[in-house]
Write a protein that holds these residues in place. Structure first.
Motif, PDB file in Angstrom:
ATOM      1  N   ARG A  54      13.640  59.380  22.834  1.00 59.51           N
ATOM      2  CA  ARG A  54      13.503  60.733  23.376  1.00 59.51           C
ATOM      3  C   ARG A  54      14.844  61.407  23.654  1.00 59.51           C
ATOM      4  O   ARG A  54      14.883  62.534  24.119  1.00 59.51           O
ATOM      5  N   ARG A  55      15.930  60.669  23.385  1.00 59.48           N
ATOM      6  CA  ARG A  55      17.270  61.218  23.622  1.00 59.48           C
ATOM      7  C   ARG A  55      17.338  61.845  25.031  1.00 59.48           C
ATOM      8  O   ARG A  55      17.699  62.995  25.209  1.00 59.48           O
ATOM      9  N   TRP A  56      16.992  61.002  26.001  1.00 63.39           N
ATOM     10  CA  TRP A  56      16.849  61.473  27.384  1.00 63.39           C
ATOM     11  C   TRP A  56      18.232  61.597  28.026  1.00 63.39           C
ATOM     12  O   TRP A  56      18.716  60.720  28.705  1.00 63.39           O
ATOM     13  N   SER A  57      18.821  62.772  27.857  1.00 62.65           N
ATOM     14  CA  SER A  57      20.177  63.037  28.326  1.00 62.65           C
ATOM     15  C   SER A  57      20.164  63.475  29.786  1.00 62.65           C
ATOM     16  O   SER A  57      19.112  63.786  30.365  1.00 62.65           O
ATOM     17  N   LYS A  58      21.348  63.546  30.381  1.00 59.89           N
ATOM     18  CA  LYS A  58      21.461  64.036  31.762  1.00 59.89           C
ATOM     19  C   LYS A  58      20.992  65.484  31.865  1.00 59.89           C
ATOM     20  O   LYS A  58      20.417  65.887  32.874  1.00 59.89           O
ATOM     21  N   LYS A  59      21.237  66.266  30.822  1.00 60.81           N
ATOM     22  CA  LYS A  59      20.797  67.662  30.827  1.00 60.81           C
ATOM     23  C   LYS A  59      19.273  67.752  30.838  1.00 60.81           C
ATOM     24  O   LYS A  59      18.690  68.543  31.594  1.00 60.81           O
ATOM     25  N   ARG A  60      18.623  66.940  30.001  1.00 68.52           N
ATOM     26  CA  ARG A  60      17.161  66.963  29.964  1.00 68.52           C
ATOM     27  C   ARG A  60      16.575  66.452  31.286  1.00 68.52           C
ATOM     28  O   ARG A  60      15.583  66.995  31.787  1.00 68.52           O
ATOM     29  N   TYR A  61      17.182  65.427  31.829  1.00 65.66           N
ATOM     30  CA  TYR A  61      16.751  64.893  33.124  1.00 65.66           C
ATOM     31  C   TYR A  61      16.886  65.953  34.215  1.00 65.66           C
ATOM     32  O   TYR A  61      15.963  66.186  35.010  1.00 65.66           O
ATOM     33  N   SER A  62      18.022  66.628  34.256  1.00 64.69           N
ATOM     34  CA  SER A  62      18.262  67.666  35.254  1.00 64.69           C
ATOM     35  C   SER A  62      17.260  68.813  35.105  1.00 64.69           C
ATOM     36  O   SER A  62      16.740  69.340  36.107  1.00 64.69           O
ATOM     37  N   THR A  63      16.965  69.183  33.863  1.00 65.37           N
ATOM     38  CA  THR A  63      15.984  70.253  33.618  1.00 65.37           C
ATOM     39  C   THR A  63      14.615  69.866  34.163  1.00 65.37           C
ATOM     40  O   THR A  63      13.928  70.685  34.795  1.00 65.37           O
ATOM     41  N   HIS A  64      14.225  68.618  33.938  1.00 63.08           N
ATOM     42  CA  HIS A  64      12.917  68.159  34.422  1.00 63.08           C
ATOM     43  C   HIS A  64      12.862  68.188  35.954  1.00 63.08           C
ATOM     44  O   HIS A  64      11.851  68.592  36.545  1.00 63.08           O
ATOM     45  N   LEU A  65      13.941  67.800  36.601  1.00 60.13           N
ATOM     46  CA  LEU A  65      14.000  67.861  38.066  1.00 60.13           C
ATOM     47  C   LEU A  65      13.843  69.309  38.544  1.00 60.13           C
ATOM     48  O   LEU A  65      13.068  69.594  39.468  1.00 60.13           O
ATOM     49  N   ASN A 308       5.967  67.512  23.643  1.00 60.06           N
ATOM     50  CA  ASN A 308       4.706  67.616  22.921  1.00 60.06           C
ATOM     51  C   ASN A 308       4.803  66.637  21.763  1.00 60.06           C
ATOM     52  O   ASN A 308       5.423  66.929  20.741  1.00 60.06           O
ATOM     53  N   GLY A 309       4.221  65.447  21.943  1.00 60.99           N
ATOM     54  CA  GLY A 309       4.526  64.351  21.038  1.00 60.99           C
ATOM     55  C   GLY A 309       5.962  63.932  21.290  1.00 60.99           C
ATOM     56  O   GLY A 309       6.330  63.585  22.409  1.00 60.99           O
ATOM     57  N   PHE A 310       6.794  64.004  20.251  1.00 53.19           N
ATOM     58  CA  PHE A 310       8.218  63.705  20.435  1.00 53.19           C
ATOM     59  C   PHE A 310       9.076  64.966  20.363  1.00 53.19           C
ATOM     60  O   PHE A 310      10.301  64.879  20.383  1.00 53.19           O
ATOM     61  N   LYS A 311       8.424  66.119  20.308  1.00 54.44           N
ATOM     62  CA  LYS A 311       9.163  67.372  20.286  1.00 54.44           C
ATOM     63  C   LYS A 311       9.472  67.806  21.723  1.00 54.44           C
ATOM     64  O   LYS A 311       8.574  67.988  22.539  1.00 54.44           O
ATOM     65  N   TYR A 312      10.722  67.978  22.016  1.00 52.10           N
ATOM     66  CA  TYR A 312      11.148  68.375  23.361  1.00 52.10           C
ATOM     67  C   TYR A 312      10.833  69.835  23.595  1.00 52.10           C
ATOM     68  O   TYR A 312      11.247  70.708  22.829  1.00 52.10           O
ATOM     69  N   GLU A 313      10.073  70.138  24.683  1.00 52.62           N
ATOM     70  CA  GLU A 313       9.676  71.511  24.993  1.00 52.62           C
ATOM     71  C   GLU A 313      10.366  72.071  26.229  1.00 52.62           C
ATOM     72  O   GLU A 313      10.239  73.264  26.516  1.00 52.62           O
ATOM     73  N   ALA A 314      11.045  71.210  26.977  1.00 51.01           N
ATOM     74  CA  ALA A 314      11.726  71.637  28.210  1.00 51.01           C
ATOM     75  C   ALA A 314      10.751  72.296  29.181  1.00 51.01           C
ATOM     76  O   ALA A 314      11.107  73.205  29.927  1.00 51.01           O
ATOM     77  N   GLY A 315       9.512  71.802  29.180  1.00 54.68           N
ATOM     78  CA  GLY A 315       8.487  72.386  30.026  1.00 54.68           C
ATOM     79  C   GLY A 315       8.339  71.686  31.367  1.00 54.68           C
ATOM     80  O   GLY A 315       9.333  71.289  31.987  1.00 54.68           O
ATOM     81  N   PHE A 316       7.120  71.528  31.792  1.00 55.21           N
ATOM     82  CA  PHE A 316       6.844  71.046  33.141  1.00 55.21           C
ATOM     83  C   PHE A 316       6.096  69.717  33.126  1.00 55.21           C
ATOM     84  O   PHE A 316       6.613  68.697  33.581  1.00 55.21           O
ATOM     85  N   SER A 317       4.881  69.711  32.623  1.00 55.14           N
ATOM     86  CA  SER A 317       4.075  68.497  32.600  1.00 55.14           C
ATOM     87  C   SER A 317       2.885  68.705  31.691  1.00 55.14           C
ATOM     88  O   SER A 317       2.509  69.843  31.383  1.00 55.14           O
ATOM     89  N   ASP A 318       2.255  67.616  31.278  1.00 52.16           N
ATOM     90  CA  ASP A 318       1.014  67.718  30.514  1.00 52.16           C
ATOM     91  C   ASP A 318      -0.195  67.902  31.436  1.00 52.16           C
ATOM     92  O   ASP A 318      -1.317  68.077  30.961  1.00 52.16           O
TER      93      ASP A 318
END
Length: 331
Positions: A54-65, A308-318
């Motif tokens: 998922r290439r879970w970077s610090k930026k993606r982690y921070s966005t999810h928070l 959405n699957g493995f496509k990063y949407e930068a959203g909120f939750s399913d």
């Protein structure tokens, strides 16, 4: 801010009676894989690392928070909820970052969390505001499965006092998923329901009229066997009321969309004592517009997810959050 009403009768310049009413808001939210970026060698979190699938970077982690904090604040409207049940959170680090380094930092939240027993390393947690909920204690309760070697998230039990002096007991649940098939996994959810019933019964033994809330992602719908087992106590005084069972009274079609159909996996069940304090119509599925995106596979919209699957949407939750408001009255 919650509405506060004072009725004061003065005698000899003293206050002889004070009546106070407040709204006490509770929400639950499956936050969909809220992992940090570190690899835990004891769990299966490898895909949520910078080198993982998922290439879970610090930026993606921070966005999810930040997105999670945005939802919690939006649910609260004028003030954030007193209690926030969460599932699919990895550890203490994630929760510390959530309450200290997002827009929630000014909301005076503290947290409790389970630790372990899920193969992927996800846990259940509760955020609480100390000025509305005086923490007393918490425990992680293991589920005993019929199937050998079955593992799943522990049930989180937290108890504390509210402004009236009553003790409020809260269970945060995330029952075993349907990923291997509904029927194939039904027994595991029945085992989880049995364990929750035992925990609730023990509270009814200790407290005559407990204020009790059991909320979570039950991975079953209100009509399914596991949910009915929780609700159908032989003693009417010990029965729980499911605030999200009546489709006709709810404000939206469901909290989770699967194969084009909305359903109610996320639920909140309460004791009769606590149900009597429910503010009518306040139990709702949170369907704020920013939580949705167009559904390209089926008509209508769906939750805007982190992936959405493995496509990063930068959203909120399913999942969509759920919430309810209750009256606390002292006299």
């Amino acid at each position: 801010m919650p509405a506060i009403f004072f009725c004061v009768l003065l005698s000899h310049s003293a206050c002889s009676q004070v009546v106070m009413q407040e709204e006490f808001q509770i929400m639950f939210y499956n936050v969909e894989n809220l992992f940090d970026t570190d690899n835990d060698p004891l769990t299966g979190d490898d895909e949520f690392t910078p080198q993982g699938e998922r290439r879970w970077s610090k930026k993606r982690y921070s966005t999810h928070l930040q997105q999670t904090a945005k939802v919690i604040q939006a649910v609260g409207e004028w003030s954030t909820p007193a209690l926030v049940g969460l599932c699919e959170v990895e550890n203490d680090t994630v929760l510390t970052h959530l309450i200290r380094y997002t827009s929630l930092r000014s909301q005076n939240y503290r947290y409790c969390i389970t630790h372990g027993n899920d193969p992927r390393g996800i846990n259940n947690a509760l955020l609480y505001q100390r000025d509305q909920f005086q923490y007393i204690g918490h425990e992680a309760k293991r589920i005993y499965f019929t199937e050998k070697n079955r593992r799943s998230r522990d049930i989180l039990h937290v108890w504390g006092r509210i402004i009236t002096g009553d003790t409020l007991d809260v269970f945060v649940c995330h029952f075993p998923s349907r990923s291997s098939g509904e029927k194939e996994t039904e027994l595991a959810r029945m085992d989880a329901a049995t364990r929750l019933c035992q925990l609730c019964d023990s509270l009814f033994d200790i407290r005559k009229t407990p204020c009790l809330v059991a909320m979570g992602d039950f991975n079953d719908y209100p009509t399914d066997k596991s949910i009915q087992k929780i609700l159908q106590s032989s003693d009417p005084k010990r029965r729980l009321l499911n605030l999200f069972a009546d489709e006709k009274s709810l404000n939206f079609d469901g909290s989770y969309k699967y194969q084009g159909e909305w359903g109610q996996l996320d639920q909140m069940m309460v004791s009769t004592e606590w149900a009597a304090r429910l503010i009518k119509g306040s139990n709702r599925i949170v369907n704020l517009p920013f939580l949705f995106t167009d559904d390209k596979s089926t008509p209508g919209q769906r939750p805007r997810k982190t992936f959405n699957g493995f496509k990063y949407e930068a959203g909120f939750s399913d999942h969509l959050p759920i919430g309810a408001k209750f009256k606390t009255i002292t006299e």
